[in-house]
Design a protein around this motif. Sequence first.
Motif, short mmCIF file in Angstrom:
data_model
loop_
_atom_site.label_atom_id
_atom_site.label_comp_id
_atom_site.label_asym_id
_atom_site.label_seq_id
_atom_site.Cartn_x
_atom_site.Cartn_y
_atom_site.Cartn_z
N GLY A 190 -3.18 7.99 39.79
CA GLY A 190 -3.79 9.31 39.83
C GLY A 190 -5.25 9.29 40.22
N TYR A 191 -5.85 8.10 40.25
CA TYR A 191 -7.28 7.97 40.57
C TYR A 191 -7.47 7.12 41.82
N VAL A 192 -6.52 7.16 42.73
CA VAL A 192 -6.56 6.33 43.94
C VAL A 192 -7.77 6.65 44.79
N CYS A 193 -8.26 7.89 44.74
CA CYS A 193 -9.41 8.28 45.56
C CYS A 193 -10.71 8.36 44.76
N SER A 194 -10.71 7.89 43.52
CA SER A 194 -11.90 7.96 42.68
C SER A 194 -12.74 6.70 42.84
N LEU A 271 -10.77 2.22 50.26
CA LEU A 271 -10.90 2.05 48.81
C LEU A 271 -9.60 1.57 48.20
N ALA A 272 -8.48 2.15 48.63
CA ALA A 272 -7.18 1.74 48.12
C ALA A 272 -6.84 0.32 48.57
N SER A 273 -7.21 -0.03 49.79
CA SER A 273 -6.98 -1.39 50.28
C SER A 273 -7.77 -2.40 49.46
#
Length: 449
Positions: A190-194, A271-273
């Motif tokens: 739920g915080y993948v883009c945080s 960021l996810a990578s």
Amino acid sequence: MARLRRSFRLSVDSRLLSPPAILAFVYGIFILLGAALLWLPISNNGTVTFGDALFTAASAVTVTGLVVVDTGSAYALLGQIIIAVLIQLGGLGLMTFAVLLLSMLGIAVALPQRIVLRDEVGQVSLSELGALVRIVFIVAAICQTLGTAVLMFVFVPEFGWSHGFWQALFHAISAFNNAGFSLFSDSLSGYVCSPTINITISLMFIIGGLGFIVLIDLFRVRSWHRLALHSKLMLVGTGALILAGWIGFALMEWSNPNTLAGLDSFGAKLLASWFQAVTPRTAGFNTLDYAQMHDGTTIMTMTLMIIGGGPTSTAGGIKVTTLIVLALATVAFLQQRDRLHIFGRSLAMEEIIKVLALVALSLFIILTGLFLMSLTYQGDFLDLLFEVASAFGTVGLSRGATAELDTFGRMVIIMIMFIGRLGPLTLGFLLATRASPRVRYPEGKVLLG
């Protein structure tokens, strides 16, 4: 007090009470104790069986993070506190806590206990163990306090002060100790883009995974040329693995609609990578679904999980330094050199033999565990291999197979997590005998390769 001091002085002369045996015994006792506490009606919502509690306790003490029930919903606040305490005990080391407690009580730590502590923290000297224990707790306290404070900026506005503080504290403890436990059913998806969550959590488990010896060396020396060889190898190896994982994950998953391609912005994909590249190094958190990733990404992730972090750290795996020495030995063999050289230092043959033994034992444990679990598991083979690698590296990442295991499969995973936390060489030293050969034979030649 004198009676307590005498009772603590265990003998380590016999094989049954050797340092590896004592470590295995203590970790086993805490797993059973943790399971009993988690099974109490006040610790869970009433649906947790003793088998569930045993698996959770083993995963927490070994700082793995694999779960068979959802931590946030299956366990009440008391159960979550127990899990956090078990993570802290397992991450920093049970004997480390025991030595600190005895020192605070003014009880002298005898030589046998120092030998056990030396084995647990991976040292060869007994002279500075007391100072090392104090520094371990200082570093852990500072990192987890700062991590909690930063995470509160995200969790408190979302959950309120009390719940938000607990969310921040639990995830800070789990991150620094490389445990991977989360109170959310989808980990941190739920915080993948945080940026706050991704950077804070990843920095905490990277610091915890470097090893306390490296952190102490950096604090004392603060100069690359004066750093110990171990510190240089860990810093270079960690940086190389992070960069390779980051680039590799981005290249392989960039167009996958179920992972990176499903994100909106270029920054979110990077960021996810980054997070998925560093978390397999025994952290266990995830912001994307590993079950939706390409097979190539899965194989790369398993490789990173088996490698793990650094010695004397909260991480598992065969360790970064082991990989580097193995690579150096291979290069030396191909160049027909009889010595290994790195950063102006040479490595003894004893270190090379130790690395070879560690890698051989690790492969044997992984293959044996995979074979045993395949006897009863009917799902996808790659998923099963992923769970075994995750358990051995005490990582906690999963493609969903752990929750589908039967009792036999769960017990195999528990044993793999247990061995992965203690280290394969600890198991080898526990089982090995030290009898000197009475007969010496002439050398022979064996064709290899």
